[in-house]
Design a protein around this motif. Structure first.
Motif, short mmCIF file in Angstrom:
data_model
loop_
_atom_site.label_atom_id
_atom_site.label_comp_id
_atom_site.label_asym_id
_atom_site.label_seq_id
_atom_site.Cartn_x
_atom_site.Cartn_y
_atom_site.Cartn_z
N SER B 237 0.86 -1.18 0.00
CA SER B 237 0.00 0.00 0.00
C SER B 237 0.89 1.23 0.00
O SER B 237 1.78 1.36 0.84
N TYR B 238 0.68 2.09 -0.95
CA TYR B 238 1.57 3.23 -1.17
C TYR B 238 0.78 4.52 -1.07
O TYR B 238 -0.29 4.64 -1.63
N LEU B 239 1.33 5.48 -0.31
CA LEU B 239 0.66 6.77 -0.15
C LEU B 239 1.49 7.87 -0.77
O LEU B 239 2.68 7.94 -0.56
N GLU B 240 0.81 8.75 -1.46
CA GLU B 240 1.50 9.88 -2.06
C GLU B 240 0.75 11.13 -1.66
O GLU B 240 -0.46 11.22 -1.81
N GLY B 241 1.46 12.11 -1.10
CA GLY B 241 0.79 13.35 -0.69
C GLY B 241 1.61 14.56 -1.07
O GLY B 241 2.83 14.51 -1.02
N CYS B 242 0.96 15.61 -1.46
CA CYS B 242 1.70 16.75 -2.01
C CYS B 242 1.18 18.10 -1.55
O CYS B 242 -0.01 18.32 -1.43
N THR B 243 2.07 19.05 -1.34
CA THR B 243 1.73 20.46 -1.19
C THR B 243 2.85 21.26 -1.82
O THR B 243 3.95 20.75 -1.99
N ALA B 244 2.62 22.49 -2.19
CA ALA B 244 3.67 23.29 -2.81
C ALA B 244 3.56 24.73 -2.35
O ALA B 244 2.49 25.20 -2.04
N TRP B 275 -1.59 20.68 -4.41
CA TRP B 275 -0.66 21.68 -4.94
C TRP B 275 -1.33 23.02 -5.07
O TRP B 275 -2.55 23.11 -5.21
N TYR B 276 -0.50 24.04 -5.10
CA TYR B 276 -1.01 25.39 -5.16
C TYR B 276 -1.95 25.58 -6.35
O TYR B 276 -1.56 25.38 -7.50
N PRO B 277 -3.21 25.95 -6.08
CA PRO B 277 -4.20 26.03 -7.16
C PRO B 277 -4.25 27.37 -7.87
O PRO B 277 -5.06 27.56 -8.78
N GLY B 278 -3.39 28.30 -7.48
CA GLY B 278 -3.50 29.65 -8.03
C GLY B 278 -4.34 30.51 -7.11
O GLY B 278 -5.02 29.99 -6.23
N ASP B 279 -4.30 31.82 -7.30
CA ASP B 279 -5.10 32.68 -6.43
C ASP B 279 -6.55 32.71 -6.91
O ASP B 279 -6.92 32.01 -7.84
N GLY B 285 -0.28 28.92 -9.71
CA GLY B 285 -0.82 27.58 -9.59
C GLY B 285 -0.10 26.58 -10.48
O GLY B 285 0.55 26.92 -11.45
N ILE B 286 -0.24 25.34 -10.09
CA ILE B 286 0.48 24.25 -10.74
C ILE B 286 -0.33 23.69 -11.90
O ILE B 286 -1.54 23.56 -11.82
N TYR B 287 0.38 23.37 -12.99
CA TYR B 287 -0.23 22.60 -14.07
C TYR B 287 0.15 21.14 -13.82
O TYR B 287 1.32 20.80 -13.80
N ASN B 288 -0.83 20.34 -13.65
CA ASN B 288 -0.56 18.96 -13.26
C ASN B 288 -0.99 18.01 -14.37
O ASN B 288 -2.18 17.72 -14.53
N PHE B 289 -0.03 17.56 -15.16
CA PHE B 289 -0.34 16.65 -16.27
C PHE B 289 0.32 15.31 -15.99
O PHE B 289 1.51 15.13 -16.25
N VAL B 290 -0.44 14.42 -15.45
CA VAL B 290 0.15 13.20 -14.90
C VAL B 290 -0.31 11.96 -15.65
O VAL B 290 -1.47 11.86 -16.02
#
Lengths: 252, 484
Positions: B237-244, B275-279, B285-290
């Motif tokens: 079981s793998y956890l991934e968590g993010c903030t920026a 992640w930072y969504p922008g104001d 804000g982050i562009y998240n293309f995963v």
């Protein structure tokens, strides 16, 4: 001091006037019944008292325990001891009845400056209160009002009232849609909560509920006004004569 | 009718990102721009073997022939890929830290602010192992010893390239080939670091493995690469968590995650993304293309994706399962929250190849502010997939009148024995529900939390316990003030 004092209350929804000068005083320990035909403003009264945003007071005053009720937001009124048993209790999918109730009990306790109940104390309180309303554990585990029968919803409302121990309980047509057995359970629950420092406002269309919850005062509401007040015998009179004599056109 | 609710729908914008700060650490960055020399430079800085350099170059050469996809329901200014810097690592003395004491104290402080106290975690031995990724290079790895005893390899991707080259070579790009799509191909060329995990046959990983990602250096694209392999009969079981931290420039993030499950193996992959969504006007804000994909290679294998997405300005993400092994199972549970000007186009793909394969998709989209939230999902049953089963459920919740929810399901069934079900609902958070909660003493904010958490319950219960609590808090923060 009166528990609830309504003076010349005018209120409406979306600019349409519905309540046109209500005067009503409830003292601690009293049960008042408000009866009236459909559309007379009974449910508006309960919504205004509970602080529903859509209902605007245009004139008059409501004092709750001597305090101006209109100064308080809906949740503060609840915390201050005003409880509304809804005519149509709302479903909240995904949130268990038990969890919801614990959040409510602790919100009220916090408002009163009391420590929140931990899980053990809370369960103890539930165990102590659930039997009167014949609330099964299975009902506590289910999501709030989701898939509840009409009777279960109403029993759950009174159970919540028992848990929150308000000073004023408002029952908005709690008898509607109940069979006689469910009605008795609900009435038993309310009667068990009657006490010298608690008052009730029982809003109903029919006299039937008042056979089981005996009121001290009965008021007849028509077209947004209280047109007659009396003792419990007034309810029986209404049962025989209907609302027609006050109403003009609308019969029972 | 103008109610207080409408007022607070607007107050929505008042909730600011709570993790906006910048750590002052000297970054060892390459100059902006992308060409073969940059790709070689990245590879050489990481002292990679020849075959990997070549693999990166093949990806790069393919990438320059591709065009950026435009089919998703998101809109953003054109990205100038030549203006980005493709490598950034905190400067270190010598060969890097061996214990937490050797880790840059400022870096640790950053984690503390984010509520990820590594020291505490180490003290709370056995709860969570963290392979912490700061910018692009792993700075600390804990609990490794314990995992090693069981033969579990859990380390940074770069480390794995050196210590377990055969495994990396055997599996890299076998789930997401370097030619897969624009962003995955870019990642294949320039990926910086990420996590690697291998669980040997029959081993059940005794703890939740976890990685905290964080983007810090300005104007640096972030290109993680994660490879997770569960060998026969293994479980992880793998956890991934993010903030920026808060930034004015939009930051590109194009990660690739590859999961491989062999016979009877099971992988549970959970993500909380913040992640930072922008104001409130959508700036920054982050562009998240995963690209996240799991391959159920063996029979009776199972891969579950669970994600709670609250961040990023633009999200483009479809965790998928290729169900190749007979009786393999794919699951996707998602909560995607968009607020302010955020845009999310997210969903899942379930590709049924093996016999008796089954998949479940449960997607909960919550839109507030002026955001747009799209579900895009594909269920494909190939001719070979006898008795394939799929159940998809896509629910959307709207807060206020200025946001949007969209559902784009694609269903392609090539075998007549397949059963595919799709259900979709859209609800508006009810004033009646809020009033009911108010009347029981709950403040509106608390009421909204409660209602939203109830709405997301089917997803939250798939998350590991401590992660679920975190996710609920995150949802509360993300939607603060969104309803009156």
């Amino acid at each position: 001091m009166a528990l609830l004092e309504i003076k010349d209350l005018h209120a409406g929804v979306e600019g349409i006037p519905i309540l046109k000068g209500i005067n009503l005083t409830i003292d601690p320990g009293e049960v008042h019944a408000v009866m009236g035909p459909n559309g007379s403003g009974k449910s508006t009264l309960s919504n205004v008292l509970a602080g529903h945003e859509a209902y605007k007071v245009t004139r008059g005053e409501i004092l709750f325990g001597g305090k101006d009720l209109q100064e308080l937001a809906a949740h503060e009124r609840a915390c201050a001891g005003l409880f509304l048993a809804f005519q149509y209790p709302v479903e909240i999918p995904g949130i268990s009845n038990m969890y919801f109730l614990k959040a409510a009990v602790n919100a009220v306790r916090e408002y009163r400056g009391e420590e929140p109940l931990d899980a053990m104390d809370f369960i103890e309180l539930v165990e102590a209160k659930k039997s009167v309303m014949k609330i099964r554990d299975e009902l506590l585990a289910r999501a709030v009002n989701s898939g509840f029968s009409g009777g279960e919803k109403k029993r759950n409302e009174i159970f919540q009232m028992a848990m929150l121990e308000p000073t004023l309980g408002i029952l908005d047509e709690t008898d509607s849609g109940l069979d006689i057995d469910a009605l008795k359970i609900v009435a038993d629950g309310v009667n068990a909560l009657r006490s010298p420092d608690r008052g009730f406002l029982v809003i109903t269309h029919y006299q039937r509920l008042l056979d089981y919850i005996i009121p001290d005062h009965v008021h007849v509401m028509v077209h947004g006004r209280i047109v007659k007040s009396g003792g419990k015998e007034l309810a029986l009179e209404l049962e025989d004569e209907g609302y027609a004599s006050w109403n003009g056109e609308e019969g029972l | 009718m103008k109610t207080d609710n409408d007022k607070t729908f607007q107050d929505l914008n008042d909730t600011e990102y709570k993790y906006g700060f910048v750590t002052d650490i000297e970054s060892d960055s390459l100059p902006p721009g992308l060409n073969e020399d940059i790709v070689r430079a990245i590879s050489s800085r990481k002292k990679e073997p020849e075959w990997l350099t070549e693999w990166r170059l093949k990806a790069y050469r393919h990438w320059i022939t591709m065009t950026e996809p435009t089919w998703s329901n998101v809109h953003y200014p054109k990205i100038d890929y030549q203006a980005l810097s493709y490598y950034s690592a905190p400067k270190q003395k010598g060969d890097g830290p061996k214990t937490l004491d050797e880790v840059d104290p400022e870096l640790l402080e950053t984690y503390e602010k984010l509520g990820i106290p590594l020291r505490e975690q180490e003290a709370l031995a056995g709860v969570v192992a963290v392979d912490a990724v700061f910018d692009s290079v792993s700075v600390a790895t804990t609990f490794k010893g314990k995992l090693e005893e069981l033969g579990i390899i859990f380390c940074s991707f770069s480390e794995a390239v050196h210590s377990h080259p055969d495994l990396v070579k055997q599996y890299l790009g076998t789930v997401v080939p370097y030619k897969d799509n624009y962003f995955a191909t870019l990642n294949s060329a320039v990926f910086s670091d990420g996590s690697f995990c291998y669980v040997p046959p029959g081993v059940r990983c005794p703890m939740e493995l976890s990685t905290y990602f964080r983007i810090n250096a300005a104007n640096t694209g972030q290109f993680e690469r994660t490879l997770l392999i569960a060998d026969e009969g293994a479980y992880v079981s793998y956890l991934e968590g993010c903030t920026a931290p808060q930034r004015d420039e939009n930051q590109l993030h194009a990660a690739v995650v590859e999961l491989v499950a062999l016979d009877n193996a099971q992988i549970k992959y959970s993500t909380v993304q913040n992640w930072y969504p922008g104001d409130k006007d959508g700036k920054g804000g982050i562009y998240n293309f995963v690209t996240k994909r799991g391959h159920c290679r063996g029979h009776h294998s199972k891969i579950s994706w669970t994600q709670v997405e609250t961040g990023s300005a633009v999200t483009w993400k479809y965790p998928s399962c290729i169900l190749k092994g007979d009786y393999s199972v794919g699951e996707f549970y998602s909560v995607a929250v968009t607020n302010h000007m955020q845009q999310a186009d997210t969903g899942s793909k379930m590709i049924h190849i093996g016999k008796n394969t089954s998949s479940t998709i449960v997607s909960k989209g919550i839109s507030a502010g002026r955001s747009q939230n799209s579900y895009r999902g594909m269920v494909k049953v190939l001719e070979t997939a006898e008795n394939a089963r799929n159940f998809s459920q896509c629910d959307s919740m709207l807060m206020g009148g200025s946001c949007g929810a969209h559902t784009f399901p694609y269903i392609d069934v090539g075998n007549p024995t397949a059963q595919v079900e799709h259900e979709a609902t859209t609800t508006k958070i009810g004033e009646d529900q809020i009033f009911y909660c108010n009347q029981r003493g709950l403040e509106t904010e608390e009421a909204v939390n409660l209602i939203v958490n109830g709405f997301c319950k089917e997803v939250f219960r798939e998350l590991p316990m401590e992660f679920a609590v975190e996710a609920q808090k995150l949802l509360g923060i993300s939607l603060e003030g969104s309803v009156g």
